[in-house]
Design a protein around this motif. Structure first.
Motif: not given
Ligand code: CDP
Length: 233
Positions: A22-25, A210-217
């Motif tokens: 999910x994060x990689x995508x 959240x997926x958004x927080x992971x993405x931001x990091x």
């Protein structure tokens, strides 16, 4: 992507159902990079093994099988589609029956050798985010950014259960838990390319993000590797 930026390779490793894909995508989409889910390739080999009832412990039978396997990845609307001998197997490789054998198949050096060679070819032009178990340690030991995801077991079980529910696949949480623990164990104790955090990887505990927080990091880390003045949001 803005012009003049430095294209990098991003490796994301970790245990099953920690949110790697999910994060990689999402990260690949934001960077206009290619996302490669390396697990799909091991799943495709496992599907072939299952369909042809291959004895994976017989090296000559397995070598023969590998010579008959061609795995190809295509990309539709940013999503990877996995092809096994010209058949779209994207759905079939996610079925729980594949989870039962994929980690055993993935212990085989003959299998890993072929998959790693193909994965390295895919990374030749950089500009990729690849997720798996050995991406930062073996496939791309010189990756510019390495992330290692961890997550609490109960959270992982719930995530995988929800994912399967959405696809209409009925599996109990208990079965999922058993399979995750089994695969964690096989993946991290195998002799060839065991799952482990690379010394220079950044660990992210995704349990309560959240997926958004992971993405931001991840995006901020990627940006600092690329020289953020050359990037636009
Ligand atoms: O989706 P999930 O995290 O459960 O698994 P996956 O990423 O699709 O990978 C399935 C299995 O393939 C793993 O449990 C490993 O046994 C194997 N694998 C591997 O050995 N090396 C990789 N780079 C990726 C996956």
């Amino acid at each position: 992507m803005p012009t003049g930026h430095r294209k990098i390779i991003i490796a994301i490793d970790g245990y099953s159902a920690c949110g790697k894909s999910t994060l990689a995508r999402a990260l690949a989409k934001r960077l206009h990079y290619l996302h490669i889910d390396s697990g799909a390739m091991y799943r495709a080999v496992s599907l072939y093994v299952m369909q042809h009832q291959i004895d994976i412990h017989d090296p000559s039978v397995m070598a023969d099988a590998l010579s008959n396997i061609s795995i190809h990845l295509s990309f539709e609307n940013d999503a990877q589609v996995t092809w096994l001998n010209h058949e779209n197997v994207e759905e079939a490789i996610r079925e729980p029956r594949i989870n039962q054998i994929v980690s055993d198949v993935s212990t085989l050096s003959a299998v890993r050798k072929e998959m790693v060679a193909q994965q390295r070819r895919l990374g030749r032009n950089k500009g990729i985010v690849m997720d798996g178990r050995d991406i930062g340690t073996v496939v791309f030991p010189d990756a510019d950014l390495k992330l290692f995801l961890v997550s609490e077991l109960e959270v992982r079980v719930e995530r995988r259960w929800l994912e399967l529910q959405k696809k209409g696949i009925e599996v109990s949480r208990e079965e999922i838990k058993e399979n995750l623990l089994l695969r964690d164990n096989i993946d991290s104790t195998r002799a060839d390319s065991p799952l482990r955090k690379a010394a220079d990887a950044t660990e992210i505990d995704t349990s309560y993000l959240t997926p958004e927080e992971q993405l931001q990091i991840a995006y901020d880390l990627a940006r600092s590797m690329m020289g953020h003045q050359e990037l636009e949001d």
